[in-house]
Design a protein around this motif. Structure first.
Motif, mmCIF file in Angstrom:
data_model
loop_
_atom_site.group_PDB
_atom_site.id
_atom_site.type_symbol
_atom_site.label_atom_id
_atom_site.label_comp_id
_atom_site.label_asym_id
_atom_site.label_seq_id
_atom_site.Cartn_x
_atom_site.Cartn_y
_atom_site.Cartn_z
ATOM 1 N N GLN A 92 60.358 -8.310 112.194
ATOM 2 C CA GLN A 92 61.130 -7.071 112.247
ATOM 3 C C GLN A 92 60.343 -5.961 112.933
ATOM 4 O OE1 GLN A 92 63.487 -6.373 108.766
ATOM 5 N NE2 GLN A 92 63.553 -4.161 109.065
ATOM 6 N N LYS A 93 59.055 -5.873 112.627
ATOM 7 C CA LYS A 93 58.207 -4.853 113.252
ATOM 8 C C LYS A 93 58.041 -5.135 114.754
ATOM 9 C CE LYS A 93 55.013 -1.550 113.249
ATOM 10 N NZ LYS A 93 55.352 -0.131 113.088
ATOM 11 N N LEU A 94 57.884 -6.407 115.104
ATOM 12 C CA LEU A 94 57.778 -6.760 116.524
ATOM 13 C C LEU A 94 59.061 -6.420 117.262
ATOM 14 C CD1 LEU A 94 55.944 -10.214 116.238
ATOM 15 C CD2 LEU A 94 55.004 -8.112 117.238
ATOM 16 N N PHE A 95 60.205 -6.664 116.626
ATOM 17 C CA PHE A 95 61.486 -6.321 117.236
ATOM 18 C C PHE A 95 61.595 -4.808 117.422
ATOM 19 C CE2 PHE A 95 66.080 -5.220 116.538
ATOM 20 C CZ PHE A 95 66.516 -5.593 117.801
ATOM 21 N N GLU A 96 61.166 -4.059 116.424
ATOM 22 C CA GLU A 96 61.173 -2.594 116.546
ATOM 23 C C GLU A 96 60.380 -2.137 117.762
ATOM 24 O OE1 GLU A 96 59.425 1.430 114.347
ATOM 25 O OE2 GLU A 96 59.538 -0.425 113.200
ATOM 26 N N MET A 97 59.183 -2.696 117.926
ATOM 27 C CA MET A 97 58.336 -2.264 119.039
ATOM 28 C C MET A 97 58.892 -2.719 120.392
ATOM 29 S SD MET A 97 56.409 -0.341 117.441
ATOM 30 C CE MET A 97 55.548 0.245 118.909
ATOM 31 N N LEU A 98 59.520 -3.897 120.431
ATOM 32 C CA LEU A 98 60.189 -4.319 121.671
ATOM 33 C C LEU A 98 61.281 -3.314 122.047
ATOM 34 C CD1 LEU A 98 60.703 -8.204 121.326
ATOM 35 C CD2 LEU A 98 59.309 -7.040 123.051
ATOM 36 N N CYS A 99 62.040 -2.885 121.039
ATOM 37 C CA CYS A 99 63.109 -1.915 121.276
ATOM 38 C C CYS A 99 62.549 -0.580 121.740
ATOM 39 C CB CYS A 99 63.933 -1.712 120.004
ATOM 40 S SG CYS A 99 65.007 -3.096 119.561
ATOM 41 N N LEU A 100 61.564 -0.061 121.032
ATOM 42 C CA LEU A 100 61.025 1.253 121.358
ATOM 43 C C LEU A 100 60.357 1.259 122.731
ATOM 44 C CD1 LEU A 100 59.580 2.419 117.912
ATOM 45 C CD2 LEU A 100 61.767 3.030 118.966
ATOM 46 N N GLU A 101 59.645 0.182 123.052
ATOM 47 C CA GLU A 101 59.005 0.118 124.371
ATOM 48 C C GLU A 101 60.063 0.039 125.475
ATOM 49 O OE1 GLU A 101 56.028 0.740 125.109
ATOM 50 O OE2 GLU A 101 54.876 0.424 123.276
ATOM 51 N N SER A 102 61.143 -0.689 125.217
ATOM 52 C CA SER A 102 62.198 -0.766 126.242
ATOM 53 C C SER A 102 62.933 0.574 126.358
ATOM 54 C CB SER A 102 63.182 -1.893 125.930
ATOM 55 O OG SER A 102 63.969 -1.614 124.786
ATOM 56 N N ALA A 103 63.025 1.315 125.256
ATOM 57 C CA ALA A 103 63.661 2.640 125.282
ATOM 58 C C ALA A 103 62.850 3.613 126.129
ATOM 59 C CB ALA A 103 63.810 3.185 123.865
ATOM 60 N N GLN A 104 61.539 3.378 126.210
ATOM 61 C CA GLN A 104 60.658 4.294 126.928
ATOM 62 C C GLN A 104 60.859 4.241 128.442
ATOM 63 O OE1 GLN A 104 56.468 3.462 126.852
ATOM 64 N NE2 GLN A 104 56.015 5.212 128.152
ATOM 65 N N ALA A 105 61.366 3.149 128.958
ATOM 66 C CA ALA A 105 61.471 2.955 130.408
ATOM 67 C C ALA A 105 61.960 4.217 131.117
ATOM 68 C CB ALA A 105 62.411 1.786 130.717
ATOM 69 N N GLY A 106 61.123 4.759 132.001
ATOM 70 C CA GLY A 106 61.465 5.951 132.753
ATOM 71 C C GLY A 106 61.197 7.253 132.025
ATOM 72 N N LEU A 107 60.711 7.159 130.786
ATOM 73 C CA LEU A 107 60.446 8.347 129.970
ATOM 74 C C LEU A 107 59.013 8.308 129.442
ATOM 75 C CD1 LEU A 107 63.759 8.100 127.933
ATOM 76 C CD2 LEU A 107 63.308 9.750 129.752
ATOM 77 N N SER A 108 58.633 9.340 128.696
ATOM 78 C CA SER A 108 57.288 9.358 128.108
ATOM 79 C C SER A 108 57.312 8.706 126.727
ATOM 80 C CB SER A 108 56.781 10.800 127.967
ATOM 81 O OG SER A 108 57.475 11.463 126.926
ATOM 82 N N TRP A 109 56.168 8.174 126.318
ATOM 83 C CA TRP A 109 56.069 7.568 124.997
ATOM 84 C C TRP A 109 56.248 8.630 123.907
ATOM 85 C CZ3 TRP A 109 57.097 3.482 122.604
ATOM 86 C CH2 TRP A 109 56.552 3.181 121.364
ATOM 87 N N LEU A 110 55.822 9.852 124.188
ATOM 88 C CA LEU A 110 55.986 10.939 123.225
ATOM 89 C C LEU A 110 57.464 11.175 122.928
ATOM 90 C CD1 LEU A 110 54.880 13.201 121.453
ATOM 91 C CD2 LEU A 110 54.806 14.665 123.486
ATOM 92 N N THR A 111 58.297 11.106 123.943
ATOM 93 C CA THR A 111 59.744 11.273 123.753
ATOM 94 C C THR A 111 60.264 10.249 122.750
ATOM 95 O OG1 THR A 111 60.052 12.131 125.987
ATOM 96 C CG2 THR A 111 62.001 11.224 124.911
ATOM 97 N N VAL A 112 59.802 9.006 122.873
ATOM 98 C CA VAL A 112 60.236 7.938 121.967
ATOM 99 C C VAL A 112 59.690 8.193 120.556
ATOM 100 C CG1 VAL A 112 60.120 5.464 121.483
ATOM 101 C CG2 VAL A 112 60.431 6.258 123.831
ATOM 102 N N LEU A 113 58.427 8.554 120.453
ATOM 103 C CA LEU A 113 57.841 8.829 119.134
ATOM 104 C C LEU A 113 58.589 9.943 118.411
ATOM 105 C CD1 LEU A 113 53.954 8.659 119.710
ATOM 106 C CD2 LEU A 113 55.391 7.009 118.490
ATOM 107 N N GLN A 114 58.983 10.963 119.158
ATOM 108 C CA GLN A 114 59.700 12.086 118.553
ATOM 109 C C GLN A 114 61.071 11.670 118.022
ATOM 110 O OE1 GLN A 114 59.386 14.647 121.997
ATOM 111 N NE2 GLN A 114 57.839 15.948 121.031
ATOM 112 N N LYS A 115 61.621 10.602 118.562
ATOM 113 C CA LYS A 115 62.938 10.120 118.140
ATOM 114 C C LYS A 115 62.854 8.877 117.242
ATOM 115 C CE LYS A 115 65.208 11.882 122.333
ATOM 116 N NZ LYS A 115 66.150 12.807 121.694
ATOM 117 N N ARG A 116 61.648 8.466 116.910
ATOM 118 C CA ARG A 116 61.471 7.198 116.204
ATOM 119 C C ARG A 116 62.184 7.146 114.860
ATOM 120 N NH1 ARG A 116 55.631 4.283 115.021
ATOM 121 N NH2 ARG A 116 56.445 2.202 114.510
ATOM 122 N N LYS A 117 62.099 8.208 114.068
ATOM 123 C CA LYS A 117 62.782 8.224 112.761
ATOM 124 C C LYS A 117 64.282 8.091 112.946
ATOM 125 C CE LYS A 117 59.435 10.770 109.939
ATOM 126 N NZ LYS A 117 59.173 12.025 109.184
#
Length: 198
Positions: free
Chosen positions: A35-60
């Motif tokens: 489940q955690k690996l799936f979460e990180m696959l999703c979040l990393e794919s969400a980052q495409a074209g954006l900053s990692w900070l943007t994803v972290l800010q929306k993680r919750k």
């Protein structure tokens, strides 16, 4: 969550407290949970074209919107659910990325049937052992490698989307398949010493 001034971190994690906390507690720690690996696959794919900070800010918000990344639940999301998610200001409202999460959840279920677990499948690309690098500077760290090229091609072959080689390498760094903390970073030796395989 404020940084201690005497700690040296990887260069990318020095500008925001969210990045610092993520770097200090998660980045590079080996993950062996589907489940955690799936979460990180999703979040990393969400980052495409954006900053990692943007994803972290929306993680919750992502965790809430995607049922804490429960693979079975996300796999069953309907077209109606997609339309609901596109109205959610707490996540990145990109139809292709949202649909990729759902598609990839279904692909994970197939992988689990074929290989027993997502963990078994993904960690096989590094022979179930974290790759220990020793980069002195963030500028020395590659954006992708031969291993991430192979992983990306294999994931695509298995139907996954939004997981190119660069995204795969960022994922590998995040879940501890590779230790890319720079040698001057206070986490480098900590991560190198971890042996968390069950």
């Amino acid at each position: 969550m404020k940084a201690k001034p005497n700690l040296t971190r990887c260069q990318w994690a020095t500008k925001h407290s969210l990045e610092e906390h993520y770097h200090d507690t998660e980045w590079g720690v080996p993950v062996y949970d589907d489940q955690k690996l799936f979460e990180m696959l999703c979040l990393e794919s969400a980052q495409a074209g954006l900053s990692w900070l943007t994803v972290l800010q929306k993680r919750k918000n992502y965790k809430k919107a995607f049922q804490n990344f429960d693979i079975v639940k996300v796999a069953s999301f309907s077209d109606k659910k997609v339309e609901e998610l596109l109205q959610d200001k707490g996540i990145i409202r990109n139809r292709l990325k949202i649909k990729a999460f759902i598609n990839n959840a279904n692909c994970v279920l197939d992988i689990q049937n074929k290989y027993g677990s997502l963990t078994e499948f993904l960690w096989s690309f590094v022979n179930h052992q974290p790759i220990q690098n020793a980069f002195k500077s963030s500028s020395d760290v590659p954006a992708k490698t031969e291993v991430s090229n192979i992983m990306s091609k294999d994931l695509k072959k298995n139907g996954f989307k939004f997981l190119g080689s660069t995204t795969c390498y960022a994922f590998m760094q995040a879940v501890g398949m590779v230790n890319d903390h720079t040698t001057n970073c206070f986490r480098y030796k900590v991560i190198k010493s971890l042996n968390l395989h069950p």
